[in-house]
Motif scaffolding. Structure first.
Motif, PDB file in Angstrom:
ATOM      1  N   ASN A 156       0.899  -1.215   0.167  1.00  0.00           N
ATOM      2  CA  ASN A 156      -0.046  -0.105  -0.026  1.00  0.00           C
ATOM      3  C   ASN A 156       0.861   1.415  -0.030  1.00  0.00           C
ATOM      4  OD1 ASN A 156      -2.411  -1.044  -0.218  1.00  0.00           O
ATOM      5  ND2 ASN A 156      -2.979  -1.164   1.968  1.00  0.00           N
ATOM      6  N   GLU A 157       1.892   1.238   0.821  1.00  0.00           N
ATOM      7  CA  GLU A 157       2.512   2.473   1.010  1.00  0.00           C
ATOM      8  C   GLU A 157       3.396   2.872  -0.167  1.00  0.00           C
ATOM      9  OE1 GLU A 157       6.271   4.118   3.620  1.00  0.00           O
ATOM     10  OE2 GLU A 157       5.430   2.153   4.377  1.00  0.00           O
ATOM     11  N   ASN A 158       3.905   1.787  -0.831  1.00  0.00           N
ATOM     12  CA  ASN A 158       4.837   2.099  -2.031  1.00  0.00           C
ATOM     13  C   ASN A 158       3.886   2.461  -3.355  1.00  0.00           C
ATOM     14  OD1 ASN A 158       7.123   1.587  -1.018  1.00  0.00           O
ATOM     15  ND2 ASN A 158       7.448  -0.633  -1.461  1.00  0.00           N
ATOM     16  N   SER A 159       2.627   1.849  -3.287  1.00  0.00           N
ATOM     17  CA  SER A 159       1.702   2.038  -4.188  1.00  0.00           C
ATOM     18  C   SER A 159       1.258   3.618  -4.303  1.00  0.00           C
ATOM     19  CB  SER A 159       0.738   1.072  -4.461  1.00  0.00           C
ATOM     20  OG  SER A 159      -0.615   1.550  -3.961  1.00  0.00           O
ATOM     21  N   SER A 160       1.076   3.881  -3.138  1.00  0.00           N
ATOM     22  CA  SER A 160       0.649   5.393  -3.036  1.00  0.00           C
ATOM     23  C   SER A 160       1.598   6.453  -3.155  1.00  0.00           C
ATOM     24  CB  SER A 160       0.138   5.762  -1.624  1.00  0.00           C
ATOM     25  OG  SER A 160       0.969   6.290  -0.996  1.00  0.00           O
ATOM     26  N   ILE A 161       2.875   5.896  -3.122  1.00  0.00           N
ATOM     27  CA  ILE A 161       4.255   6.900  -3.422  1.00  0.00           C
ATOM     28  C   ILE A 161       4.280   6.839  -4.861  1.00  0.00           C
ATOM     29  CG2 ILE A 161       6.691   6.848  -3.728  1.00  0.00           C
ATOM     30  CD1 ILE A 161       6.900   5.775  -0.911  1.00  0.00           C
ATOM     31  N   ILE A 162       3.968   5.809  -5.385  1.00  0.00           N
ATOM     32  CA  ILE A 162       4.094   5.759  -7.346  1.00  0.00           C
ATOM     33  C   ILE A 162       2.811   6.462  -7.545  1.00  0.00           C
ATOM     34  CG2 ILE A 162       3.774   4.102  -9.074  1.00  0.00           C
ATOM     35  CD1 ILE A 162       6.343   3.650  -7.853  1.00  0.00           C
ATOM     36  N   GLU A 163       1.704   6.530  -6.922  1.00  0.00           N
ATOM     37  CA  GLU A 163       0.473   7.075  -7.445  1.00  0.00           C
ATOM     38  C   GLU A 163       1.046   8.746  -7.564  1.00  0.00           C
ATOM     39  OE1 GLU A 163      -3.803   7.030  -5.937  1.00  0.00           O
ATOM     40  OE2 GLU A 163      -3.167   5.026  -6.466  1.00  0.00           O
ATOM     41  N   ASN A 164       1.647   9.027  -6.352  1.00  0.00           N
ATOM     42  CA  ASN A 164       1.825  10.605  -6.202  1.00  0.00           C
ATOM     43  C   ASN A 164       2.822  11.113  -7.161  1.00  0.00           C
ATOM     44  OD1 ASN A 164       0.433  11.631  -4.209  1.00  0.00           O
ATOM     45  ND2 ASN A 164       1.647  10.500  -2.545  1.00  0.00           N
ATOM     46  N   ALA A 165       4.119  10.022  -7.514  1.00  0.00           N
ATOM     47  CA  ALA A 165       4.882  10.412  -8.662  1.00  0.00           C
ATOM     48  C   ALA A 165       4.135  10.424  -9.982  1.00  0.00           C
ATOM     49  CB  ALA A 165       6.051   9.389  -8.389  1.00  0.00           C
ATOM     50  N   GLU A 166       3.237   9.696 -10.200  1.00  0.00           N
ATOM     51  CA  GLU A 166       2.402   9.869 -11.364  1.00  0.00           C
ATOM     52  C   GLU A 166       1.571  10.953 -11.473  1.00  0.00           C
ATOM     53  OE1 GLU A 166       0.026   6.584 -13.047  1.00  0.00           O
ATOM     54  OE2 GLU A 166       1.677   4.987 -12.001  1.00  0.00           O
ATOM     55  N   MET A 167       1.254  11.699 -10.403  1.00  0.00           N
ATOM     56  CA  MET A 167       0.191  12.780 -10.462  1.00  0.00           C
ATOM     57  C   MET A 167       1.227  13.945 -10.494  1.00  0.00           C
ATOM     58  SD  MET A 167      -2.477  11.899  -7.566  1.00  0.00           S
ATOM     59  CE  MET A 167      -2.294  13.391  -6.436  1.00  0.00           C
ATOM     60  N   GLN A 168       2.555  13.954  -9.978  1.00  0.00           N
ATOM     61  CA  GLN A 168       3.504  14.955 -10.201  1.00  0.00           C
ATOM     62  C   GLN A 168       3.933  14.971 -11.747  1.00  0.00           C
ATOM     63  OE1 GLN A 168       6.428  14.595  -7.298  1.00  0.00           O
ATOM     64  NE2 GLN A 168       5.264  15.085  -5.638  1.00  0.00           N
ATOM     65  N   ILE A 169       4.044  13.923 -12.401  1.00  0.00           N
ATOM     66  CA  ILE A 169       4.465  13.932 -13.431  1.00  0.00           C
ATOM     67  C   ILE A 169       3.169  14.509 -14.436  1.00  0.00           C
ATOM     68  CG2 ILE A 169       4.782  12.324 -15.604  1.00  0.00           C
ATOM     69  CD1 ILE A 169       6.155  10.169 -13.899  1.00  0.00           C
ATOM     70  N   ASP A 170       2.028  14.307 -14.092  1.00  0.00           N
ATOM     71  CA  ASP A 170       1.174  14.788 -14.931  1.00  0.00           C
ATOM     72  C   ASP A 170       1.115  16.237 -14.632  1.00  0.00           C
ATOM     73  OD1 ASP A 170       0.148  12.355 -15.928  1.00  0.00           O
ATOM     74  OD2 ASP A 170      -1.601  12.016 -14.270  1.00  0.00           O
ATOM     75  N   GLU A 171       1.363  16.692 -13.575  1.00  0.00           N
ATOM     76  CA  GLU A 171       1.192  18.110 -13.334  1.00  0.00           C
ATOM     77  C   GLU A 171       2.303  19.194 -14.158  1.00  0.00           C
ATOM     78  OE1 GLU A 171      -0.615  20.397 -11.372  1.00  0.00           O
ATOM     79  OE2 GLU A 171      -1.929  18.675 -11.613  1.00  0.00           O
ATOM     80  N   VAL A 172       3.518  18.255 -14.173  1.00  0.00           N
ATOM     81  CA  VAL A 172       4.666  18.796 -14.870  1.00  0.00           C
ATOM     82  C   VAL A 172       4.307  18.762 -16.408  1.00  0.00           C
ATOM     83  CG1 VAL A 172       7.095  18.394 -15.697  1.00  0.00           C
ATOM     84  CG2 VAL A 172       6.263  17.872 -13.289  1.00  0.00           C
ATOM     85  N   MET A 173       3.577  17.814 -16.904  1.00  0.00           N
ATOM     86  CA  MET A 173       3.259  17.747 -18.311  1.00  0.00           C
ATOM     87  C   MET A 173       2.357  18.879 -18.513  1.00  0.00           C
ATOM     88  SD  MET A 173       2.823  13.853 -19.039  1.00  0.00           S
ATOM     89  CE  MET A 173       3.428  13.241 -20.531  1.00  0.00           C
TER      90      MET A 173
END
Lengths: 222, 247
Positions: free
Chosen positions: B86-103
């Motif tokens: 759970n913990e790692n998957s939420s970190i990954i989810e956050n990273a993906e969201m940040q990528i979307d923001e940068v895009m």
């Protein structure tokens, strides 16, 4: 058993993106990548040579562009094509759909979407990316793209038609529930029935289906 | 009249003619010089804008195509991770969201630098997209009607930039709720008109020294288009721009 796999060709001019896509698709047991191209010309030749089930083609490529390649490939009778696009080239997506692709996916799509798109298009059903903007829905609805032959509108009950209209107006299940005095769960149930009757996976799919089948009319401001 | 008087008068007449000719020559030279100076100035600005726009196009393309593709590739690789707790998957989810923001930010910068739609689909489509951005992100209603037709690529870009600058100003400063935007062909000119119902401004204060890079850009690009510019505004009464662009 490899013959049962969906044979896919991917085309993108960025090696780094193709590498990522290969890694992702290879992890799926039902998909097999049978070729890769880095420009439109290569893609056209590869398709002739390898006869894929599904093609995933980037729209911006040097030389022969993705849209031109899709047009050429479509002429040869291959229709299971997915246009791969960046987040802000909506006009290119419309061009690709008009040129013959059956679905599109944005490069920043959410987890699992690319695989879902490949499997959907493999069944000859159109696929619209989950992150489709309402502007793109409008553009597609005005375009020449229409994968639907005349549908029997009796397919949907009056309640379903009402909910379809509200989905097209970008209302959430909760809002629809409030308007029609139903619980959110009931709306969700009818919603998934609509999706399966229309054979679409996303809200954008519902809207485009409804517009193309004259079940919903977009108000254009100008 | 005595002969020597006649000679004096003739001499005076000749003197006056020479004097007037000299003044005439002087005036013509000054006017010609001024015209040349203005033409030279416009040419210089035109050249500067040409290179500026070219450079913007390059940066925009690099940002959009290369950086965009790299970020998408990073996201794809993150999506390949399996068996996450759970913990790692939420970190990954956050990273993906940040990528979307940068895009999204890249999209914004790239579009402002050079809208791809202008080059591919022409001025009408590009302006529609520009107006959509305004109506999607603000409460401003834009009534538009245009049929600009086909322009030479650079001229289309100048008109687009003028419209972009004015709409930016409206969004940032005007507090307007309604904008009317039209481009029509009248006789041998294209008329671009953009008006709003916002707070307006003191025209003299702003235009005398061409405060702000935005207005300067509008004025220079209008010069390049050889356009006549009419600006009507007073505090409290909105702003009304009209450009008559010869074709």
């Amino acid at each position: 058993m490899s013959s049962l796999k969906i044979k896919v060709i991917i085309a993108d001019d960025h090696d780094v993106y193709r590498d990522g896509l290969r890694l992702l698709l290879n992890a799926d047991e039902e998909i097999e990548i049978i070729g890769e191209a880095s420009n439109g010309k290569q893609l056209i030749e590869l398709v002739k040579e390898k006869h894929p089930d599904v093609i995933v083609a980037d729209l911006i490529m040097p030389g022969v562009s993705g849209v031109e390649a899709i047009k050429e490939i479509y002429k040869s009778g291959i229709t299971r094509i997915i246009a791969l696009s960046t987040f802000d080239t909506e006009y290119l997506i419309v061009e690709a759909l008009e040129a013959g692709s059956l679905g599109y996916i944005l490069k920043n799509a959410q987890k699992g979407e690319i695989i879902e798109a490949i499997k959907t298009v493999n069944e000859y059903n159109p696929y619209y990316c989950k992150s489709t903007s309402s502007r793109l829905v409008k553009l597609i609805s005005k375009s020449k793209f229409n994968p639907y032959t005349k549908q029997n509108l009796d397919l949907f009950s009056d309640k379903e038609k009402e909910i379809i209209t509200l989905i097209c107006e970008e209302k959430s299940s909760e809002e629809i529930g409030n308007i029609l005095f139903m619980s959110k769960r009931t709306v969700d149930g009818i919603r998934s029935k609509i999706l399966s009757k229309m054979n679409v996976k996303t809200v954008a799919g519902v809207a485009i289906y409804a517009i193309k089948n004259s079940m919903y009319f977009v108000r254009h401001t100008a | 009249m005595y002969p020597h008087e006649t000679r004096i008068y003739i001499a005076i007449l000749i003197g006056v003619i020479i004097f007037l000719s000299l003044i005439g020559f002087f005036i013509v030279t000054i006017v010609r010089y001024q015209r040349k100076k203005v033409a030279f100035h416009v040419e210089k600005i035109k050249e500067q804008f040409y290179y500026l726009d070219k450079e913007r196009e390059r940066i925009s393309k690099d940002l959009h195509d290369d950086l965009g593709a790299s970020l998408s590739a990073i996201k794809l690789r993150l999506q390949c991770l399996k068996n996450l707790n759970n913990e790692n998957s939420s970190i990954i989810e956050n990273a993906e969201m940040q990528i979307d923001e940068v895009m999204k930010k890249i999209r914004h910068i790239s579009f402002n630098m050079m809208p791809g739609v202008l080059q591919r689909r022409g001025l009408d489509e590009a302006l529609k997209e520009l107006i959509d951005i305004v109506t999607d992100n603000t409460d401003i209603t834009v009534n538009y009607k245009f049929h600009a037709g086909i322009f030479e690529k650079n001229n289309a870009l100048h008109i687009y930039r003028i419209a972009q600058e004015i709409l930016n100003n409206i969004v940032k400063h005007s507090k307007a709720t309604v904008v009317n935007f039209t481009i029509v062909k009248i006789k041998s000119a294209i008329e671009l008109s953009i008006s709003d119902n916002g707070i307006g401004f003191k025209k003299k204060e702003i235009t005398t020294n061409l405060k702000g890079a935005g207005l300067k850009n509008i004025s220079w690009r209008a010069d390049i288009l050889k356009a006549k510019v009419y600006l009507t505004t007073t505090p409290g009464n909105g702003v009304d721009y009209l450009f008559k662009i010869p074709i």
